[in-house]
Design a protein around this motif. Sequence first.
Motif, PDB file in Angstrom:
ATOM      1  N   CYS B  32       0.875  -1.166   0.000  1.00 17.90           N
ATOM      2  CA  CYS B  32       0.000   0.000   0.000  1.00 17.90           C
ATOM      3  C   CYS B  32       0.919   1.224   0.000  1.00 17.90           C
ATOM      4  O   CYS B  32       2.110   1.113  -0.273  1.00 17.90           O
ATOM      5  CB  CYS B  32      -0.939  -0.020   1.214  1.00 17.90           C
ATOM      6  SG  CYS B  32      -0.091  -0.049   2.797  1.00 17.90           S
ATOM      7  N   LEU B  33       0.385   2.401   0.290  1.00 18.68           N
ATOM      8  CA  LEU B  33       1.193   3.617   0.313  1.00 18.68           C
ATOM      9  C   LEU B  33       1.208   4.188   1.723  1.00 18.68           C
ATOM     10  O   LEU B  33       0.231   4.047   2.468  1.00 18.68           O
ATOM     11  CB  LEU B  33       0.618   4.650  -0.661  1.00 18.68           C
ATOM     12  CG  LEU B  33       0.524   4.197  -2.120  1.00 18.68           C
ATOM     13  CD1 LEU B  33      -0.146   5.263  -2.976  1.00 18.68           C
ATOM     14  CD2 LEU B  33       1.904   3.856  -2.682  1.00 18.68           C
ATOM     15  N   CYS B  34       2.318   4.807   2.070  1.00 18.15           N
ATOM     16  CA  CYS B  34       2.393   5.501   3.357  1.00 18.15           C
ATOM     17  C   CYS B  34       1.572   6.779   3.255  1.00 18.15           C
ATOM     18  O   CYS B  34       1.803   7.597   2.353  1.00 18.15           O
ATOM     19  CB  CYS B  34       3.846   5.816   3.689  1.00 18.15           C
ATOM     20  SG  CYS B  34       4.002   6.835   5.170  1.00 18.15           S
ATOM     21  N   CYS B  73      -2.238   4.009   3.872  1.00 16.45           N
ATOM     22  CA  CYS B  73      -2.674   3.207   5.029  1.00 16.45           C
ATOM     23  C   CYS B  73      -1.619   3.265   6.139  1.00 16.45           C
ATOM     24  O   CYS B  73      -0.445   2.976   5.878  1.00 16.45           O
ATOM     25  CB  CYS B  73      -2.808   1.729   4.654  1.00 16.45           C
ATOM     26  SG  CYS B  73      -3.806   1.377   3.211  1.00 16.45           S
ATOM     27  N   PHE B  74      -2.030   3.510   7.354  1.00 18.09           N
ATOM     28  CA  PHE B  74      -1.146   3.325   8.502  1.00 18.09           C
ATOM     29  C   PHE B  74      -1.123   1.842   8.887  1.00 18.09           C
ATOM     30  O   PHE B  74      -2.134   1.148   8.772  1.00 18.09           O
ATOM     31  CB  PHE B  74      -1.623   4.168   9.686  1.00 18.09           C
ATOM     32  CG  PHE B  74      -1.429   5.640   9.478  1.00 18.09           C
ATOM     33  CD1 PHE B  74      -0.169   6.212   9.613  1.00 18.09           C
ATOM     34  CD2 PHE B  74      -2.495   6.462   9.122  1.00 18.09           C
ATOM     35  CE1 PHE B  74       0.016   7.573   9.409  1.00 18.09           C
ATOM     36  CE2 PHE B  74      -2.314   7.827   8.922  1.00 18.09           C
ATOM     37  CZ  PHE B  74      -1.057   8.386   9.052  1.00 18.09           C
ATOM     38  N   THR B  79      -4.313  -3.028   9.317  1.00 17.78           N
ATOM     39  CA  THR B  79      -4.459  -4.394   9.813  1.00 17.78           C
ATOM     40  C   THR B  79      -5.848  -4.590  10.420  1.00 17.78           C
ATOM     41  O   THR B  79      -6.525  -5.591  10.143  1.00 17.78           O
ATOM     42  CB  THR B  79      -3.368  -4.697  10.871  1.00 17.78           C
ATOM     43  OG1 THR B  79      -2.099  -4.338  10.341  1.00 17.78           O
ATOM     44  CG2 THR B  79      -3.375  -6.164  11.246  1.00 17.78           C
ATOM     45  N   ASN B  80      -6.279  -3.645  11.206  1.00 17.09           N
ATOM     46  CA  ASN B  80      -7.614  -3.743  11.804  1.00 17.09           C
ATOM     47  C   ASN B  80      -8.716  -3.624  10.748  1.00 17.09           C
ATOM     48  O   ASN B  80      -9.753  -4.284  10.849  1.00 17.09           O
ATOM     49  CB  ASN B  80      -7.779  -2.659  12.885  1.00 17.09           C
ATOM     50  CG  ASN B  80      -7.118  -3.057  14.196  1.00 17.09           C
ATOM     51  OD1 ASN B  80      -7.637  -3.907  14.898  1.00 17.09           O
ATOM     52  ND2 ASN B  80      -5.958  -2.491  14.498  1.00 17.09           N
ATOM     53  N   ARG B  81      -8.482  -2.807   9.739  1.00 17.28           N
ATOM     54  CA  ARG B  81      -9.493  -2.623   8.710  1.00 17.28           C
ATOM     55  C   ARG B  81      -9.664  -3.907   7.866  1.00 17.28           C
ATOM     56  O   ARG B  81     -10.797  -4.317   7.576  1.00 17.28           O
ATOM     57  CB  ARG B  81      -9.039  -1.463   7.807  1.00 17.28           C
ATOM     58  CG  ARG B  81     -10.140  -0.999   6.863  1.00 17.28           C
ATOM     59  CD  ARG B  81      -9.802  -1.400   5.440  1.00 17.28           C
ATOM     60  NE  ARG B  81     -10.952  -1.409   4.586  1.00 17.28           N
ATOM     61  CZ  ARG B  81     -11.095  -0.621   3.529  1.00 17.28           C
ATOM     62  NH1 ARG B  81     -10.165   0.226   3.210  1.00 17.28           N
ATOM     63  NH2 ARG B  81     -12.178  -0.735   2.782  1.00 17.28           N
TER      64      ARG B  81
ATOM     65  N   VAL F  56       2.574   4.261  20.197  1.00 21.17           N
ATOM     66  CA  VAL F  56       3.820   5.026  20.147  1.00 21.17           C
ATOM     67  C   VAL F  56       4.173   5.291  18.678  1.00 21.17           C
ATOM     68  O   VAL F  56       4.057   4.417  17.823  1.00 21.17           O
ATOM     69  CB  VAL F  56       4.956   4.296  20.898  1.00 21.17           C
ATOM     70  CG1 VAL F  56       5.346   2.994  20.230  1.00 21.17           C
ATOM     71  CG2 VAL F  56       6.179   5.200  21.022  1.00 21.17           C
ATOM     72  N   GLU F  57       4.607   6.515  18.397  1.00 21.66           N
ATOM     73  CA  GLU F  57       4.915   6.941  17.028  1.00 21.66           C
ATOM     74  C   GLU F  57       6.321   6.464  16.664  1.00 21.66           C
ATOM     75  O   GLU F  57       7.276   6.640  17.442  1.00 21.66           O
ATOM     76  CB  GLU F  57       4.778   8.452  16.935  1.00 21.66           C
ATOM     77  CG  GLU F  57       4.700   9.002  15.534  1.00 21.66           C
ATOM     78  CD  GLU F  57       6.075   9.323  15.030  1.00 21.66           C
ATOM     79  OE1 GLU F  57       6.283   9.284  13.801  1.00 21.66           O
ATOM     80  OE2 GLU F  57       6.973   9.564  15.874  1.00 21.66           O
TER      81      GLU F  57
END
Lengths: 139, 139, 139, 139, 139, 139, 139, 139, 139, 139
Positions: B32-34, B73-74, B79-81, F56-57
Amino acid sequence: MPSLPSKTLETFPNPAPERDFHIHMEIPEFTCLCPKTGQPDFATLILDYIPEKLCVELKSLKLYMWSFRDEGCFHEAVTNRILDDLVKATKPRYMRLTAKFYVRGGIFTNVVAEHRKKGWKPAPKVELASFDTQSNTRG
Amino acid sequence: MPSLPSKTLETFPNPAPERDFHIHMEIPEFTCLCPKTGQPDFATLILDYIPEKLCVELKSLKLYMWSFRDEGCFHEAVTNRILDDLVKATKPRYMRLTAKFYVRGGIFTNVVAEHRKKGWKPAPKVELASFDTQSNTRG
Amino acid sequence: MPSLPSKTLETFPNPAPERDFHIHMEIPEFTCLCPKTGQPDFATLILDYIPEKLCVELKSLKLYMWSFRDEGCFHEAVTNRILDDLVKATKPRYMRLTAKFYVRGGIFTNVVAEHRKKGWKPAPKVELASFDTQSNTRG
Amino acid sequence: MPSLPSKTLETFPNPAPERDFHIHMEIPEFTCLCPKTGQPDFATLILDYIPEKLCVELKSLKLYMWSFRDEGCFHEAVTNRILDDLVKATKPRYMRLTAKFYVRGGIFTNVVAEHRKKGWKPAPKVELASFDTQSNTRG
Amino acid sequence: MPSLPSKTLETFPNPAPERDFHIHMEIPEFTCLCPKTGQPDFATLILDYIPEKLCVELKSLKLYMWSFRDEGCFHEAVTNRILDDLVKATKPRYMRLTAKFYVRGGIFTNVVAEHRKKGWKPAPKVELASFDTQSNTRG
Amino acid sequence: MPSLPSKTLETFPNPAPERDFHIHMEIPEFTCLCPKTGQPDFATLILDYIPEKLCVELKSLKLYMWSFRDEGCFHEAVTNRILDDLVKATKPRYMRLTAKFYVRGGIFTNVVAEHRKKGWKPAPKVELASFDTQSNTRG
Amino acid sequence: MPSLPSKTLETFPNPAPERDFHIHMEIPEFTCLCPKTGQPDFATLILDYIPEKLCVELKSLKLYMWSFRDEGCFHEAVTNRILDDLVKATKPRYMRLTAKFYVRGGIFTNVVAEHRKKGWKPAPKVELASFDTQSNTRG
Amino acid sequence: MPSLPSKTLETFPNPAPERDFHIHMEIPEFTCLCPKTGQPDFATLILDYIPEKLCVELKSLKLYMWSFRDEGCFHEAVTNRILDDLVKATKPRYMRLTAKFYVRGGIFTNVVAEHRKKGWKPAPKVELASFDTQSNTRG
Amino acid sequence: MPSLPSKTLETFPNPAPERDFHIHMEIPEFTCLCPKTGQPDFATLILDYIPEKLCVELKSLKLYMWSFRDEGCFHEAVTNRILDDLVKATKPRYMRLTAKFYVRGGIFTNVVAEHRKKGWKPAPKVELASFDTQSNTRG
Amino acid sequence: MPSLPSKTLETFPNPAPERDFHIHMEIPEFTCLCPKTGQPDFATLILDYIPEKLCVELKSLKLYMWSFRDEGCFHEAVTNRILDDLVKATKPRYMRLTAKFYVRGGIFTNVVAEHRKKGWKPAPKVELASFDTQSNTRG
Ligand SMILES: [Ca+2]
Ligand SMILES: [Ca+2]
Ligand SMILES: [Ca+2]
Ligand SMILES: [Ca+2]
Ligand SMILES: [Ca+2]
Ligand SMILES: [Ca+2]
Ligand SMILES: [Ca+2]
Ligand SMILES: [Ca+2]
Ligand SMILES: [Ca+2]
Ligand SMILES: [Ca+2]
Ligand SMILES: [Ca+2]
Ligand SMILES: [Ca+2]
Ligand SMILES: [Ca+2]
Ligand SMILES: [Ca+2]
Ligand SMILES: [Ca+2]
Ligand SMILES: [Ca+2]
């Protein structure tokens, strides 16, 4: 007399029915056909069981696996079906079948199914340190 | 007819709904992309689930993964999505998604999330010795 | 005075009977004969036990294993039989024998059997992180 | 349109005929029959070649491998025969086929055969340090 | 008709005498006796050869290995002796035997011996990148 | 604008606070000084946590680790101190820090410390078969 | 200022042009599209080179790899094309590119291509024992 | 001032007595003498403990291990004795000693012993996915 | 009669002096003292040689290694010294000694030294594919 | 007297100048700063050399590595610079330095540089079978 593929699973009497013991078999030579495309599928099967009165006989297990060579089988269904056949033949206290299929569409699929005899309970596990075995020679 | 990326997850009927069995899928081709830098991110996803009435279909799962290729995507959120989408599509007894992301800033991040159907309980585990499978050939 | 194969298992007093401790032995040099074909079979044996008053003596264990060299043995039966002999000789609090046989008919078989002293219970396990040991040198 | 097993190997033009470059393919899904017993045999094949004008097409290679599924083949002969077929189809500068067969009679057999185009010589090797690639994720 | 240990090595015709090709066999089931102590010794043997007119037949190789079960053999001598027997039976272009013995006195010993047919020369090696094969399944 | 080492740990909102999920981070680039000798020490840190409201970032975590570069730290103390700082910044449901230090005096030391939020309890574990991921490519 | 994918490869002066030295880079984050199906392909790239006057700059190499994300590429062609671009940008004494593609159709493909500057010859190799590096920590 | 072997184990105050945390030490340099033959024995020791008020000091632990160099010790006894000494010196909440001895008579022996402080109980384990750490570099 | 450490290396006649063959011995149980600090050092030694008229006898090799237990030795010097002693005792065609020392000061050191008999030349190497041996059992 | 970082490399006389022998050192504890960002970089260094009159002293090598802790260094330049310093201090017959840097920007970089004394030539390599060493204990 030549061997032939066969759905018949032969058994022999459990030599130690007085205790729960564990038989583990790794069967790397499983192949069937994809029911959608007709193309070959491959898997490694892992069989773990605790016998009751019967153990599965090695050679018939091999011929049984061979019998899937020309059959169309879905991954999830065939794993459950083989477990059903093995349970029917040996009526074990416990049995688990793990099927590791070769990659399809870039995705690796494993299926794990188990059977427990009604009323049977495993003894509580004695947890010990575990150590890997290595090759018996160097290099 | 060409395949296209798609958020639609197709399913097929569970072939053995009478037992709890475990399907494990390893999906190494996720990108995916950051959302902060727009640069590509990569991960290997591991899906483990115990189906209820439906199993996820392999090809649609692949196209679903492809659908993230151009989305920002973070790590923790995606992962949760994905777990949420898979749960919605298959309504499993149990599902766990493990995402192993490629290194960023010298730090390796994995995220593990799970869903349990209300009221479902796993049978108590039968603890057996476990043995690694090896390559089927030598060398 | 030359050593000879022997079914006698010698023992020595447990040096720490006040605590449950675990002795693990890996015995890679086991061979017997197949009772059906007369051909040699091979296995690696793993012995795990918690001694009571007696420990098994290393050299006699080796000679005991040697004693199977010319005997016909089925996989499942010989594993249970060796466990029985070791239990009779040492009367341990707990003992587990794992036999990993060399491949036959393309199938790998392991057998795991255990004995628990009546009334003995393991202390609840203290679960710690575990870490692999590596080679003590580089390269 | 369904795929079918086929002895036809399709090719496509070498995209860089101006240089000697190396194509390596690992083909884990090979199975044939033992000509003596009729029972299934399995192998992993490794193909290494330096193309001249033609490269072997991936899908046809897969169907070609499938075509041995119902044929009786000796280990040493089938490895040489597949090499011959591949050489005939692609006329490469260099080709090597490695076949790793699953264990039979407790013995593991690999067969390695190669073909060199008359008059072709490899450039002298530039020896560099080599480093293993690892998994792209942790854990 | 039962198999019996035998020093006779059977052969079959080389199916591709027109090229130098390489047959590799791993024989993990070798055991003999120590000539000094009479105690069992164990080894894994590795046979590599380039056949001329004859290949060694798998089953007779297995029975040949069995024939050492009751013989006293020094490590260095038995490796050279087996090589001599195999060379005499198959008259290969090239043959190498590697014996990896189980540990004795805390020391691990391997012995490697080879035979070259007079006047035979290997084609100069084509050096390609080499890549490890891995297990065909995940986990 | 250049980055600088910093003891400040930045956070972002947990994207899925409705479930307990697990974030695993491997931080191989930790170095500090030995408080007795002033010489550099090195470690790999492993952070596992279940977030409550905050995660945490990544970048601030990296700068935080950098901030120990010129500080004297004992192995046992610094592991507990970093855990305390991370707990203070993120107030997680659960957090575990594993520090694997490079060898000193021929002895390898790892330290593992954890924090649990008062009143929080993990859901009972669903025990599934687990399978290793491998490299996504061959060789 | 955000980074963008780019076919421009930036360079910096070789800091040690007086000697032949070897730079090895492993680039696990390569993805492009299959020109036949439009579906994503993935590979790990390995770059080995001996610079002349210029070295390739790390960040631009990353952006260059990113630039293939939306392009259709055949395995054999794209490996040769990337090598050509890198040679054009850095005019090295020697360069080798190894591309390890993810499995397609059950077959794993790697491609290895190299470039040598006209008239350049490597110094004869000094053959030393080589030793693997291991993890810097235990467990 | 030279170091000397010593049975004295020095300690330092636990820097985080408010929590149960785990210290793991791998000690690969243990050697003693066989009490029957006088010949050297070797082992790798693994120490895992949860400190109460005191931690064992690294250098004194090394000198303590050295102190066994000229002593005759049975495997089972010395493991229990070292555990006793370490418990006496540090009075830990929990301690486990694992001794992995080098092979004797072809048999590998490991001994595992543990001590628990009266009344101390470990917090119930929080079971998380676990992931292996790998080497910090490639190749 | 007890064994004692001894600098005397016993030999036996080479059983196959008519060919160059290779004996490889791995000796994991070497320890000596650091001449500067008096503290124990440890190493694994690897001996590779091609005998002329004499082979080194296993048990005397073990007692020879034992003889360094109380001697002060620098890494580089002791490796060369042991090679000198072995060459003097066996006058081999070729001998190589590899010493892998345990880590000191965070640095791992290996030393490799070799001896060649004047006028002796190895036959040109026959380069074959090489394949790793694996464990003889599964799991 | 405390140790301090230092660019001075101390040496000691080669104990066996009469032969070419190989010293291999693995130095996992290297860190410096990125000259562009000021952030820490990490590497494992591997030193291989054949000494002439001088060997590099272990402790001074460690302090030398420490001296880069606060310096800004590019990967390619620092590897060549350390090689230059080591060559200047020891004037070896041959020296090779391998630097394996931790991942930056998702790319792993290794640099390998070597020095040869003018007029020095290695003896032609004696090619023997090579065998991996394994851990000295089981599990
Ligand atoms: Ca394992
Ligand atoms: Ca090997
Ligand atoms: Ca595994
Ligand atoms: Ca291999
Ligand atoms: Ca591990
Ligand atoms: Ca190695
Ligand atoms: Ca490898
Ligand atoms: Ca893993
Ligand atoms: Ca596994
Ligand atoms: Ca793992
Ligand atoms: Ca590799
Ligand atoms: Ca390596
Ligand atoms: Ca680990
Ligand atoms: Ca190996
Ligand atoms: Ca294992
Ligand atoms: Ca282990």
